[in-house]
Write a protein that holds these residues in place. Structure first.
Motif, PDB file in Angstrom:
ATOM      1  N   SER A  94      16.552   5.867 -11.700  1.00  0.00           N
ATOM      2  CA  SER A  94      17.672   4.972 -11.460  1.00  0.00           C
ATOM      3  C   SER A  94      18.299   5.285 -10.103  1.00  0.00           C
ATOM      4  CB  SER A  94      18.712   5.112 -12.572  1.00  0.00           C
ATOM      5  OG  SER A  94      19.232   6.421 -12.594  1.00  0.00           O
ATOM      6  N   LEU A  95      18.951   4.299  -9.537  1.00  0.00           N
ATOM      7  CA  LEU A  95      19.591   4.474  -8.242  1.00  0.00           C
ATOM      8  C   LEU A  95      20.802   5.388  -8.390  1.00  0.00           C
ATOM      9  CD1 LEU A  95      19.495   0.771  -7.007  1.00  0.00           C
ATOM     10  CD2 LEU A  95      17.847   2.596  -6.601  1.00  0.00           C
ATOM     11  N   PRO A  96      21.032   6.262  -7.411  1.00  0.00           N
ATOM     12  CA  PRO A  96      22.185   7.157  -7.511  1.00  0.00           C
ATOM     13  C   PRO A  96      23.488   6.378  -7.326  1.00  0.00           C
ATOM     14  CG  PRO A  96      21.112   7.395  -5.368  1.00  0.00           C
ATOM     15  CD  PRO A  96      20.261   6.461  -6.188  1.00  0.00           C
ATOM     16  N   GLU A  97      24.498   6.756  -8.093  1.00  0.00           N
ATOM     17  CA  GLU A  97      25.809   6.127  -7.985  1.00  0.00           C
ATOM     18  C   GLU A  97      26.893   7.190  -8.032  1.00  0.00           C
ATOM     19  OE1 GLU A  97      26.700   2.820 -10.519  1.00  0.00           O
ATOM     20  OE2 GLU A  97      24.592   2.215 -10.633  1.00  0.00           O
ATOM     21  N   ALA A  98      27.947   6.979  -7.249  1.00  0.00           N
ATOM     22  CA  ALA A  98      29.092   7.880  -7.291  1.00  0.00           C
ATOM     23  C   ALA A  98      29.631   7.914  -8.717  1.00  0.00           C
ATOM     24  CB  ALA A  98      30.165   7.424  -6.313  1.00  0.00           C
ATOM     25  N   GLY A  99      29.956   9.095  -9.183  1.00  0.00           N
ATOM     26  CA  GLY A  99      30.470   9.275 -10.538  1.00  0.00           C
ATOM     27  C   GLY A  99      29.414   9.653 -11.552  1.00  0.00           C
ATOM     28  N   ASP A 100      28.138   9.517 -11.199  1.00  0.00           N
ATOM     29  CA  ASP A 100      27.068   9.928 -12.121  1.00  0.00           C
ATOM     30  C   ASP A 100      27.196  11.418 -12.422  1.00  0.00           C
ATOM     31  OD1 ASP A 100      25.965   7.392 -12.043  1.00  0.00           O
ATOM     32  OD2 ASP A 100      24.235   7.946 -10.808  1.00  0.00           O
ATOM     33  N   VAL A 101      27.013  11.781 -13.682  1.00  0.00           N
ATOM     34  CA  VAL A 101      27.053  13.181 -14.102  1.00  0.00           C
ATOM     35  C   VAL A 101      25.732  13.507 -14.790  1.00  0.00           C
ATOM     36  CG1 VAL A 101      28.213  14.899 -15.555  1.00  0.00           C
ATOM     37  CG2 VAL A 101      29.572  13.154 -14.361  1.00  0.00           C
ATOM     38  N   HIS A 102      25.132  14.620 -14.395  1.00  0.00           N
ATOM     39  CA  HIS A 102      23.879  15.077 -14.977  1.00  0.00           C
ATOM     40  C   HIS A 102      24.052  16.535 -15.394  1.00  0.00           C
ATOM     41  CE1 HIS A 102      21.884  11.476 -13.432  1.00  0.00           C
ATOM     42  NE2 HIS A 102      22.657  11.655 -12.380  1.00  0.00           N
ATOM     43  N   VAL A 103      23.446  16.894 -16.518  1.00  0.00           N
ATOM     44  CA  VAL A 103      23.636  18.233 -17.079  1.00  0.00           C
ATOM     45  C   VAL A 103      22.289  18.837 -17.446  1.00  0.00           C
ATOM     46  CG1 VAL A 103      24.648  19.533 -19.000  1.00  0.00           C
ATOM     47  CG2 VAL A 103      25.913  17.621 -17.985  1.00  0.00           C
ATOM     48  N   VAL A 104      22.161  20.124 -17.185  1.00  0.00           N
ATOM     49  CA  VAL A 104      21.014  20.889 -17.651  1.00  0.00           C
ATOM     50  C   VAL A 104      21.546  22.242 -18.129  1.00  0.00           C
ATOM     51  CG1 VAL A 104      20.435  21.916 -15.407  1.00  0.00           C
ATOM     52  CG2 VAL A 104      18.642  21.571 -17.097  1.00  0.00           C
ATOM     53  N   GLU A 105      20.871  22.806 -19.115  1.00  0.00           N
ATOM     54  CA  GLU A 105      21.302  24.093 -19.666  1.00  0.00           C
ATOM     55  C   GLU A 105      20.074  24.970 -19.853  1.00  0.00           C
ATOM     56  OE1 GLU A 105      24.634  24.418 -22.629  1.00  0.00           O
ATOM     57  OE2 GLU A 105      22.950  24.940 -23.921  1.00  0.00           O
ATOM     58  N   ARG A 106      20.247  26.256 -19.577  1.00  0.00           N
ATOM     59  CA  ARG A 106      19.129  27.192 -19.721  1.00  0.00           C
ATOM     60  C   ARG A 106      19.659  28.560 -20.149  1.00  0.00           C
ATOM     61  NH1 ARG A 106      15.975  28.659 -14.435  1.00  0.00           N
ATOM     62  NH2 ARG A 106      16.049  26.412 -14.272  1.00  0.00           N
ATOM     63  N   THR A 107      18.881  29.218 -20.995  1.00  0.00           N
ATOM     64  CA  THR A 107      19.136  30.621 -21.317  1.00  0.00           C
ATOM     65  C   THR A 107      18.156  31.442 -20.505  1.00  0.00           C
ATOM     66  OG1 THR A 107      19.852  30.051 -23.547  1.00  0.00           O
ATOM     67  CG2 THR A 107      19.242  32.358 -23.138  1.00  0.00           C
ATOM     68  N   PHE A 108      18.697  32.292 -19.640  1.00  0.00           N
ATOM     69  CA  PHE A 108      17.850  33.123 -18.782  1.00  0.00           C
ATOM     70  C   PHE A 108      17.351  34.322 -19.576  1.00  0.00           C
ATOM     71  CE2 PHE A 108      20.554  30.814 -15.837  1.00  0.00           C
ATOM     72  CZ  PHE A 108      19.637  30.373 -14.909  1.00  0.00           C
ATOM     73  N   ASP A 109      16.071  34.639 -19.429  1.00  0.00           N
ATOM     74  CA  ASP A 109      15.529  35.812 -20.114  1.00  0.00           C
ATOM     75  C   ASP A 109      15.028  36.846 -19.107  1.00  0.00           C
ATOM     76  OD1 ASP A 109      12.828  35.149 -19.382  1.00  0.00           O
ATOM     77  OD2 ASP A 109      12.614  33.930 -21.178  1.00  0.00           O
ATOM     78  N   ARG A 110      14.773  38.032 -19.592  1.00  0.00           N
ATOM     79  CA  ARG A 110      14.347  39.153 -18.740  1.00  0.00           C
ATOM     80  C   ARG A 110      13.088  38.794 -17.945  1.00  0.00           C
ATOM     81  NH1 ARG A 110      14.995  44.462 -18.284  1.00  0.00           N
ATOM     82  NH2 ARG A 110      16.447  44.614 -20.027  1.00  0.00           N
ATOM     83  N   GLU A 111      12.134  38.125 -18.578  1.00  0.00           N
ATOM     84  CA  GLU A 111      10.885  37.776 -17.908  1.00  0.00           C
ATOM     85  C   GLU A 111      11.131  36.883 -16.695  1.00  0.00           C
ATOM     86  OE1 GLU A 111       6.703  35.483 -18.859  1.00  0.00           O
ATOM     87  OE2 GLU A 111       7.800  36.374 -20.520  1.00  0.00           O
ATOM     88  N   GLU A 112      12.010  35.881 -16.841  1.00  0.00           N
ATOM     89  CA  GLU A 112      12.336  35.016 -15.702  1.00  0.00           C
ATOM     90  C   GLU A 112      12.955  35.806 -14.549  1.00  0.00           C
ATOM     91  OE1 GLU A 112      13.693  30.657 -17.069  1.00  0.00           O
ATOM     92  OE2 GLU A 112      14.870  32.296 -17.952  1.00  0.00           O
ATOM     93  N   VAL A 113      13.855  36.722 -14.892  1.00  0.00           N
ATOM     94  CA  VAL A 113      14.519  37.527 -13.862  1.00  0.00           C
ATOM     95  C   VAL A 113      13.487  38.387 -13.132  1.00  0.00           C
ATOM     96  CG1 VAL A 113      16.246  39.311 -13.416  1.00  0.00           C
ATOM     97  CG2 VAL A 113      16.725  37.509 -15.092  1.00  0.00           C
ATOM     98  N   CYS A 114      12.576  38.998 -13.864  1.00  0.00           N
ATOM     99  CA  CYS A 114      11.540  39.833 -13.242  1.00  0.00           C
ATOM    100  C   CYS A 114      10.586  39.004 -12.388  1.00  0.00           C
ATOM    101  CB  CYS A 114      10.775  40.612 -14.302  1.00  0.00           C
ATOM    102  SG  CYS A 114      11.778  41.901 -15.086  1.00  0.00           S
ATOM    103  N   GLU A 115      10.218  37.814 -12.869  1.00  0.00           N
ATOM    104  CA  GLU A 115       9.341  36.939 -12.093  1.00  0.00           C
ATOM    105  C   GLU A 115      10.024  36.502 -10.800  1.00  0.00           C
ATOM    106  OE1 GLU A 115       8.294  33.768 -14.756  1.00  0.00           O
ATOM    107  OE2 GLU A 115       6.846  35.005 -15.843  1.00  0.00           O
TER     108      GLU A 115
END
Length: 137
Positions: free
Chosen positions: A2-23
Motif C-alpha cells: 500500500s502507498l505510504p500515508e502520514a499517520g500510518d502506524v506499523h508494529v512488530v514485536e520480538r523476544t530476543f534470545d541468547r542465540e540471536e545476540v551471539c549471532e
C-alpha cells in the motif's frame, strides 16, 4: 504494497534470545563480554534497532538517515514491541519521500527486575520507489 500515508502506524514485536545476540555479535564483530559472557547477555543496541528495519523492509522503505536514542538496556529474554509512525510523506515523480518516528518498548522480560519501559526512540527518513500503478488519488 500500500502507498505510504502520514499517520500510518506499523508494529512488530520480538523476544530476543541468547542465540540471536551471539549471532549478531559474530556478524558485527562486537564481541564485548556484556554481549557474550554475561547471563543474560545484553542485546546490542543495533540489534534492537533492527525491529525498525524489519518494518521498513515490509514497507519497501530505503532508509537515507536513521537516528536512534538508546534509553535503557535490553537483555536476552526480553520482548520488545516497536511502533513505527509515518509522520510525513511527500510525493515525487519517481518516489515517496517519508519521515517516520519509532519507539521500542520492553513489554515483557524473563528477568523479574526488568520493568516495562521505552528502550529506544528514533527517527527515520527514507524513500519508497513509485511503481507505474501508483496514483495520487
Amino acid at each position: 504494497m500500500s502507498l505510504p500515508e502520514a499517520g500510518d502506524v506499523h508494529v512488530v514485536e520480538r523476544t530476543f534470545d541468547r542465540e540471536e545476540v551471539c549471532e549478531f555479535a559474530a556478524l558485527s564483530r562486537d564481541t564485548q563480554a556484556i554481549h557474550t559472557d554475561r547471563d543474560p547477555p545484553m542485546v546490542h543496541g543495533l540489534l534492537t534497532a533492527t525491529l525498525s528495519t524489519e518494518i521498513g523492509g515490509e514497507l519497501a522503505v530505503l532508509a537515507r538517515t536513521m537516528t536512534f536514542e538508546f534509553l535503557t538496556p535490553v537483555y536476552a529474554g526480553d520482548t520488545v514491541r516497536c511502533e513505527w509512525t509515518t509522520e510525513c510523506v511527500e510525493t515525487r515523480t519517481d518516489r515517496y519521500d517519508l519521515t517516520a518516528t519509532v519507539e521500542c518498548r520492553r513489554t515483557a522480560s524473563a528477568w523479574a527486575d526488568a520493568e516495562e519501559r521505552v528502550v529506544l526512540r528514533g527517527e527515520i527518513a527514507g524513500l519508497v520507489w513509485r511503481s507505474d500503478t501508483d496514483t495520487d488519488g
